[in-house]
Structure formats: structure tokens, C-alpha cells
Design a protein around this motif. Structure first.
Motif, PDB file in Angstrom:
ATOM      1  N   LEU A  72      -0.082   5.718   5.673  1.00  0.00           N
ATOM      2  CA  LEU A  72      -0.533   4.429   5.143  1.00  0.00           C
ATOM      3  C   LEU A  72       0.608   3.422   5.038  1.00  0.00           C
ATOM      4  O   LEU A  72       1.767   3.785   4.827  1.00  0.00           O
ATOM      5  N   SER A  73       0.268   2.151   5.119  1.00  0.00           N
ATOM      6  CA  SER A  73       1.232   1.063   4.998  1.00  0.00           C
ATOM      7  C   SER A  73       1.647   0.860   3.545  1.00  0.00           C
ATOM      8  O   SER A  73       1.026   1.398   2.614  1.00  0.00           O
ATOM      9  N   THR A  74       2.682   0.051   3.343  1.00  0.00           N
ATOM     10  CA  THR A  74       3.116  -0.308   1.995  1.00  0.00           C
ATOM     11  C   THR A  74       1.985  -0.964   1.224  1.00  0.00           C
ATOM     12  O   THR A  74       1.746  -0.647   0.053  1.00  0.00           O
ATOM     13  N   ALA A  75       1.273  -1.893   1.863  1.00  0.00           N
ATOM     14  CA  ALA A  75       0.176  -2.601   1.196  1.00  0.00           C
ATOM     15  C   ALA A  75      -0.937  -1.635   0.798  1.00  0.00           C
ATOM     16  O   ALA A  75      -1.500  -1.737  -0.304  1.00  0.00           O
ATOM     17  N   ALA A  76      -1.259  -0.692   1.675  1.00  0.00           N
ATOM     18  CA  ALA A  76      -2.313   0.270   1.365  1.00  0.00           C
ATOM     19  C   ALA A  76      -1.914   1.163   0.191  1.00  0.00           C
ATOM     20  O   ALA A  76      -2.744   1.490  -0.665  1.00  0.00           O
TER      21      ALA A  76
END
Length: 251
Positions: A72-76
């Protein structure tokens, strides 16, 4: 013991021949402060980037709130409740204190296009922002420009922004950096209470603060965890002492 909110399993990361992270395993449990310490160049920032989602490990996994978040991304990860504060402030200095926190609350919605509409009139966002500022003791400063705050108050503001994410855990990268003795003591008291809201993985060079705050300490040297334990365990560990004496001799 309760299940960990953050569970890092066998994380490894290399840059060419340099092993920045070598099979690192550690966890963070509800209600605790787990400090990550080590000499400069030990790989602390690289590890935190992998935990937060800014850097993909070569191997190993990061589990957060019972979910494998490795891809997962940082935002997720932030959407799931991973709150992060930075060694270098990411605040918008020209904005007011309240505006910074409102933008944090807006980010939690994932509605980036709202930035172009009058967010400062959104009652729900404003309520979330004011609540977060009250929790960190900055409500009386809501109309100040962020540039007018002291260094310690900016640290508190970063936490307020993170609180709008309704975090399940905090990643904090050297929050004491640049603070004087009074500011450090004030922030230590704040973090001591904050752990009951969400546990903290704390990267910090101020050993007095670490020994005063940490429930557990992990020591990272040359990309490897060489010891994990309570304060007394780490204080008396000869391997840890040698690692730090080695740093001092090389300075």
C-alpha cells in the motif's frame, strides 16, 4: 499480551552493496512507546520510510491493524490510521494553525478536489480541526500563522494534523530535534499522555527522553536490530554500549 497494532516482519532493503535494512523484525503494541535508536547511518530513516510506505522493501512485510500493508501507498496507510510526524516539518508555514489542521482533516476524506472549494466553511472539517487543536493544547493559537509558533508548538501542530486521521498508531521521527530543555520537557509530557490514545514508534537521538518515555527500545546498528528490551535491559547491554562507544570514538 494484546496483538500488535504494527508488526514488522523480516524487512530487508539494499542499495547496491549497502544493506540499509537487514531482516528487521519489531512490533508496536497498544498503549506503548517503542523507541528505535541507533547511531547516525544505522538505517533508522530507511526503516521508517518502509513502514510508512514511502519505500518498498526488497523482502519482508509490514502488518498494520491486522492487515498486510506492504503493497500500500503512504496515503493508503494514512487512511488506515498510520499517523506520521517528520524530522523536518511538513507544515505550510504561511497558513494559519487552523488551516493546516483543516487540510489534514480534508486529506482523511481523500477528497483532494475539495481543496479548490471553500473548505474553511465546512462545519464538519472545522469541528474536527478544533477538536484536534484542543487535544494538543493549541486551540488558543488557531488563528496564528504557523510561522509564528515556537518549534515545540509546531511539533504539537504536526500531531494535531495527524490526529485528524484518527490514528491507530504514530510514527515519530526525532520530534525532540531542535528543542531546548524546556521544550523537550513539555513535549515529553505531551507524548507520555498521547500513548494512551495511540501507541508511538519513536525514532529519537535524545537518550534522556528515550529512557524516560520508552516502554521498549530497539537498537539499530548497520541495518540490523542488535537488541530489544526495556530501559534497564538496554542500559546494561554490553553490545549496545560498545556500539555507541564505537560511534563516539569515530566522531
Amino acid at each position: 499480551m494484546t496483538d500488535p497494532i504494527l508488526d514488522i516482519r523480516g524487512i530487508s532493503k539494499s542499495f547496491g552493496a549497502l544493506k540499509a535494512s537487514n531482516n528487521i523484525t519489531l512490533d508496536l503494541h497498544p498503549g506503548e512507546i517503542h523507541a528505535l535508536i541507533g547511531p547516525n547511518g544505522a538505517g533508522k530513516s530507511t526503516l521508517i520510510k518502509q513502514v510508512a510506505g514511502g519505500l518498498t522493501p526488497d523482502s519482508g512485510t509490514v502488518h498494520f491493524a491486522g492487515q498486510d500493508v506492504t503493497p500500500l501507498s503512504t496515503a493508503a496507510r494514512a487512511q488506515l490510521g498510520m499517523g506520521r510526524t517528520f524530522q523536518i516539518s511538513s507544515l505550510a508555514m504561511e497558513f494559519t494553525v487552523l488551516q493546516n489542521v483543516v487540510l489534514g482533516a480534508l486529506g482523511r476524506r481523500g477528497d483532494v478536489f475539495r481543496f479548490f472549494r471553500p473548505v474553511m466553511k465546512d462545519k464538519q472539517l472545522l469541528e474536527q480541526a478544533h477538536t484536534a487543536l484542543e487535544q494538543v493544547g493549541l486551540e488558543d493559537f488557531h488563528s496564528f500563522r504557523t510561522s509564528e509558533l515556537s518549534h515545540g508548538q509546531r511539533r504539537q501542530l504536526e500531531v494535531a494534523v495527524a490526529l485528524t486521521l484518527e490514528p491507530k498508531a504514530f510514527l515519530m521521527d526525532e520530534p525532540m530535534a531542535g528543542l531546548g530543555a524546556e521544550g523537550t520537557q513539555r513535549l515529553m509530557g505531551f507524548l507520555d499522555g498521547l500513548r494512551q490514545r495511540a501507541p508511538i514508534l519513536l525514532v529519537e537521538h535524545d537518550m534522556d527522553a528515550v529512557f524516560a518515555l520508552a516502554d521498549r527500545i530497539s537498537v539499530l546498528v548497520y541495518g540490523e536490530i542488535i537488541a530489544t528490551g526495556c530501559v534497564d535491559d538496554i542500559r546494561g547491554n554490553p553490545v549496545v554500549r560498545t556500539a555507541y562507544l564505537g560511534e563516539e570514538d569515530a566522531a
